[in-house]
Design a protein around this motif. Sequence first.
Motif, PDB file in Angstrom:
ATOM      1  N   ARG A   1      -4.042  21.831  -9.866  1.00  0.00           N
ATOM      2  CA  ARG A   1      -4.085  22.094  -8.641  1.00  0.00           C
ATOM      3  C   ARG A   1      -4.724  20.870  -8.172  1.00  0.00           C
ATOM      4  NH1 ARG A   1      -8.577  26.600  -7.720  1.00  0.00           N
ATOM      5  NH2 ARG A   1      -9.661  24.876  -8.781  1.00  0.00           N
ATOM      6  N   SER A   2      -5.696  20.184  -8.718  1.00  0.00           N
ATOM      7  CA  SER A   2      -6.129  19.023  -8.267  1.00  0.00           C
ATOM      8  C   SER A   2      -5.728  17.835  -8.310  1.00  0.00           C
ATOM      9  CB  SER A   2      -7.602  18.436  -9.979  1.00  0.00           C
ATOM     10  OG  SER A   2      -8.658  20.018  -9.617  1.00  0.00           O
ATOM     11  N   PHE A   3      -4.565  17.678  -9.543  1.00  0.00           N
ATOM     12  CA  PHE A   3      -3.490  16.987  -9.230  1.00  0.00           C
ATOM     13  C   PHE A   3      -2.299  16.463  -8.439  1.00  0.00           C
ATOM     14  CE2 PHE A   3      -3.981  15.796 -14.027  1.00  0.00           C
ATOM     15  CZ  PHE A   3      -4.688  14.266 -13.929  1.00  0.00           C
ATOM     16  N   MET A   4      -2.268  17.830  -7.756  1.00  0.00           N
ATOM     17  CA  MET A   4      -1.303  18.502  -7.136  1.00  0.00           C
ATOM     18  C   MET A   4      -2.095  18.203  -5.245  1.00  0.00           C
ATOM     19  SD  MET A   4       1.267  18.809  -5.858  1.00  0.00           S
ATOM     20  CE  MET A   4       2.353  19.601  -7.563  1.00  0.00           C
ATOM     21  N   SER A   5      -3.599  18.286  -5.297  1.00  0.00           N
ATOM     22  CA  SER A   5      -4.462  17.834  -4.370  1.00  0.00           C
ATOM     23  C   SER A   5      -3.934  15.764  -3.733  1.00  0.00           C
ATOM     24  CB  SER A   5      -5.726  18.579  -4.257  1.00  0.00           C
ATOM     25  OG  SER A   5      -6.157  18.358  -2.647  1.00  0.00           O
ATOM     26  N   GLU A   6      -4.278  15.701  -4.709  1.00  0.00           N
ATOM     27  CA  GLU A   6      -4.482  14.042  -5.142  1.00  0.00           C
ATOM     28  C   GLU A   6      -3.182  13.542  -4.413  1.00  0.00           C
ATOM     29  OE1 GLU A   6      -7.396  12.366  -5.457  1.00  0.00           O
ATOM     30  OE2 GLU A   6      -7.967  13.653  -5.354  1.00  0.00           O
ATOM     31  N   ALA A   7      -2.289  14.686  -5.115  1.00  0.00           N
ATOM     32  CA  ALA A   7      -0.361  13.692  -4.678  1.00  0.00           C
ATOM     33  C   ALA A   7      -0.116  14.286  -3.357  1.00  0.00           C
ATOM     34  CB  ALA A   7       0.400  14.652  -5.404  1.00  0.00           C
ATOM     35  N   LEU A   8      -0.693  15.412  -2.883  1.00  0.00           N
ATOM     36  CA  LEU A   8      -1.229  15.336  -1.453  1.00  0.00           C
ATOM     37  C   LEU A   8      -1.522  14.773  -0.192  1.00  0.00           C
ATOM     38  CD1 LEU A   8      -0.582  19.560  -1.238  1.00  0.00           C
ATOM     39  CD2 LEU A   8       0.987  17.725  -0.582  1.00  0.00           C
ATOM     40  N   LYS A   9      -2.922  14.352  -0.847  1.00  0.00           N
ATOM     41  CA  LYS A   9      -3.679  13.714  -0.424  1.00  0.00           C
ATOM     42  C   LYS A   9      -2.948  11.902   0.318  1.00  0.00           C
ATOM     43  CE  LYS A   9      -8.117  14.912  -1.450  1.00  0.00           C
ATOM     44  NZ  LYS A   9      -9.379  14.090  -2.261  1.00  0.00           N
TER      45      LYS A   9
ATOM     46  N   ALA B   1       0.747  -1.161   0.526  1.00  0.00           N
ATOM     47  CA  ALA B   1       0.054  -0.063   0.188  1.00  0.00           C
ATOM     48  C   ALA B   1       0.957   0.711   0.293  1.00  0.00           C
ATOM     49  CB  ALA B   1      -1.223  -0.131   1.125  1.00  0.00           C
ATOM     50  N   ILE B   2       1.864   1.257   0.613  1.00  0.00           N
ATOM     51  CA  ILE B   2       2.658   2.325   0.862  1.00  0.00           C
ATOM     52  C   ILE B   2       3.700   2.913  -0.561  1.00  0.00           C
ATOM     53  CG2 ILE B   2       5.300   2.929   1.622  1.00  0.00           C
ATOM     54  CD1 ILE B   2       4.154   1.933   4.264  1.00  0.00           C
ATOM     55  N   GLU B   3       4.159   1.474  -0.991  1.00  0.00           N
ATOM     56  CA  GLU B   3       4.422   1.823  -2.703  1.00  0.00           C
ATOM     57  C   GLU B   3       3.360   2.234  -3.518  1.00  0.00           C
ATOM     58  OE1 GLU B   3       7.439   1.745  -5.042  1.00  0.00           O
ATOM     59  OE2 GLU B   3       7.739   1.454  -2.796  1.00  0.00           O
ATOM     60  N   THR B   4       2.206   1.596  -3.451  1.00  0.00           N
ATOM     61  CA  THR B   4       1.010   2.337  -4.524  1.00  0.00           C
ATOM     62  C   THR B   4       0.925   3.761  -4.189  1.00  0.00           C
ATOM     63  OG1 THR B   4       0.225   0.167  -3.957  1.00  0.00           O
ATOM     64  CG2 THR B   4      -1.282   1.948  -5.384  1.00  0.00           C
ATOM     65  N   GLN B   5       0.782   3.925  -3.169  1.00  0.00           N
ATOM     66  CA  GLN B   5       0.363   5.219  -2.292  1.00  0.00           C
ATOM     67  C   GLN B   5       1.495   6.405  -3.453  1.00  0.00           C
ATOM     68  OE1 GLN B   5      -2.079   6.707  -1.985  1.00  0.00           O
ATOM     69  NE2 GLN B   5      -2.508   4.592  -2.278  1.00  0.00           N
ATOM     70  N   LYS B   6       3.299   5.747  -2.946  1.00  0.00           N
ATOM     71  CA  LYS B   6       4.141   6.499  -3.152  1.00  0.00           C
ATOM     72  C   LYS B   6       4.175   7.204  -4.907  1.00  0.00           C
ATOM     73  CE  LYS B   6       7.493   5.540  -0.073  1.00  0.00           C
ATOM     74  NZ  LYS B   6       8.938   4.867   0.761  1.00  0.00           N
ATOM     75  N   LYS B   7       4.250   5.405  -5.727  1.00  0.00           N
ATOM     76  CA  LYS B   7       3.379   5.873  -7.041  1.00  0.00           C
ATOM     77  C   LYS B   7       2.718   7.028  -7.596  1.00  0.00           C
ATOM     78  CE  LYS B   7       6.053   1.338  -8.462  1.00  0.00           C
ATOM     79  NZ  LYS B   7       4.963   0.481  -8.631  1.00  0.00           N
ATOM     80  N   GLU B   8       1.498   6.704  -7.003  1.00  0.00           N
ATOM     81  CA  GLU B   8       0.013   7.405  -6.972  1.00  0.00           C
ATOM     82  C   GLU B   8       0.824   9.268  -7.032  1.00  0.00           C
ATOM     83  OE1 GLU B   8      -2.961   6.260  -5.166  1.00  0.00           O
ATOM     84  OE2 GLU B   8      -3.520   4.566  -6.873  1.00  0.00           O
ATOM     85  N   GLY B   9       1.459   9.369  -5.774  1.00  0.00           N
ATOM     86  CA  GLY B   9       1.522  10.341  -5.378  1.00  0.00           C
ATOM     87  C   GLY B   9       3.136  11.455  -6.260  1.00  0.00           C
ATOM     88  N   LYS B  10       3.737  10.522  -6.761  1.00  0.00           N
ATOM     89  CA  LYS B  10       4.933  10.503  -8.142  1.00  0.00           C
ATOM     90  C   LYS B  10       4.103  10.766  -9.053  1.00  0.00           C
ATOM     91  CE  LYS B  10       9.185   9.469 -10.067  1.00  0.00           C
ATOM     92  NZ  LYS B  10      10.093   8.145 -10.111  1.00  0.00           N
ATOM     93  N   ASN B  11       3.668  10.191  -9.401  1.00  0.00           N
ATOM     94  CA  ASN B  11       2.096  10.709 -10.188  1.00  0.00           C
ATOM     95  C   ASN B  11       1.754  11.821 -10.504  1.00  0.00           C
ATOM     96  OD1 ASN B  11       3.840   7.971 -11.819  1.00  0.00           O
ATOM     97  ND2 ASN B  11       2.729   6.894 -11.800  1.00  0.00           N
TER      98      ASN B  11
ATOM     99  N   ASP C   1      -0.514  12.258   2.814  1.00  0.00           N
ATOM    100  CA  ASP C   1      -0.814  12.185   4.312  1.00  0.00           C
ATOM    101  C   ASP C   1      -1.360  10.709   4.612  1.00  0.00           C
ATOM    102  OD1 ASP C   1      -1.250  14.769   4.167  1.00  0.00           O
ATOM    103  OD2 ASP C   1      -2.795  15.046   3.539  1.00  0.00           O
ATOM    104  N   ARG C   2      -1.797   9.621   3.188  1.00  0.00           N
ATOM    105  CA  ARG C   2      -2.271   8.464   3.540  1.00  0.00           C
ATOM    106  C   ARG C   2      -1.141   7.224   4.172  1.00  0.00           C
ATOM    107  NH1 ARG C   2      -5.583   8.795  -1.381  1.00  0.00           N
ATOM    108  NH2 ARG C   2      -7.524   9.222  -0.984  1.00  0.00           N
ATOM    109  N   ILE C   3       0.730   7.534   3.378  1.00  0.00           N
ATOM    110  CA  ILE C   3       1.830   7.297   3.767  1.00  0.00           C
ATOM    111  C   ILE C   3       1.957   7.747   5.131  1.00  0.00           C
ATOM    112  CG2 ILE C   3       4.001   7.245   3.427  1.00  0.00           C
ATOM    113  CD1 ILE C   3       3.497   8.057  -0.011  1.00  0.00           C
ATOM    114  N   HIS C   4       1.797   8.670   6.359  1.00  0.00           N
ATOM    115  CA  HIS C   4       1.992   9.181   6.768  1.00  0.00           C
ATOM    116  C   HIS C   4       1.046   8.650   8.001  1.00  0.00           C
ATOM    117  CE1 HIS C   4       3.063  11.618  10.095  1.00  0.00           C
ATOM    118  NE2 HIS C   4       1.915  11.987  10.492  1.00  0.00           N
ATOM    119  N   ALA C   5      -0.333   8.191   7.706  1.00  0.00           N
ATOM    120  CA  ALA C   5      -1.208   7.505   8.254  1.00  0.00           C
ATOM    121  C   ALA C   5      -0.860   5.912   8.502  1.00  0.00           C
ATOM    122  CB  ALA C   5      -2.736   7.647   7.742  1.00  0.00           C
TER     123      ALA C   5
END
Length: 313
Positions: free
Chosen positions: A233-241, A155-165, A244-248
């Motif tokens: 702005r929308s894509f950057m907001s999703e990256a920040l999410k 899950a962490i790896e997936t979130q990292k890839k999604e955030g980077k993309n 946040d999920r990785i931190h949680a």
Amino acid sequence: MAKVFISHSSRNKEYADQLAHGLIEFGHQPLYDGTLLSPGSEWNKILEQALDDADVIVFLISQESMESSWVLNEIGRAKALAGGGRKLLIPVIIDNIPVPDILRQWLALMGRGRPAREVTGEIALSIANFESRREHQETRLREVEQDLSKFVDDAIETQKKEGKNNKLVAYLCYLGGALSLFAGLVLTIEALQRAMDPKTVLDPARMIAAGIANIVAIGFLGALAKYGYSLGRSFMSEALKSADRIHAIHFGQFYLKAYGSRLSPEEVREAFANWNIDRGSTFSTLNAAEIDPQIISVAGQLVAAVIGKKDDK
């Protein structure tokens, strides 16, 4: 070997001693005043700690023990500690007294009129069954922890890839918006230069057509710029999410490693609760009215105004 705490009234000390000797013969470690206390001991703290450390808690139920505030306190504490099958509680009736309501949910062992050694044998059998169940549970728990650890890592790896993309797409959208603004600025300058051309000034129809074309083109480029920035702005907001999920997830992972097998399923779920918080997709909040510059409407109004002026003449 199990640690067996024996809760009893001081008036039932002889029976407790007999049980303790029998438990030692079966390879278990009895924990009670006879094995824990000596002159000068802080007896209340020692007994409380022994109760916490015990795998099995045996209550000698008699008229005297049910009148003992200390025994009743130990029963309440043991019930709190036994949640989730963490400890085995065995009430042993050694007097002509029914099972008290406070212990009615646990099957009692009848010890009244029976040799202590015989009762100890049944206690040892219950302990063996309990240890077998607990070993199975611990094995299953280790398997679940391994599966959960792999799932969390994935899950962490997936979130990292999604955030980077999402960040990459956001930067591309910002770049597209900036290029559109630049192109619109260049087109505006060129339009002003054409408007100052004597040939254009002398030809009103040509001037009107060029003006409308420039308005449409500039409006379109402005819309592209605005749309690019909104998408960015929308894509950057999703990256920040994703961040946040990785931190949680990392917090839940730390909590799981720190407390391990002591956690209940509810506590594990609570530790990872923030992982799945859904604040809604930013894309769903995009407002088309804020992006659309109404190019066609503006151009139509301009043409209507020009035609109206001609009719007035």
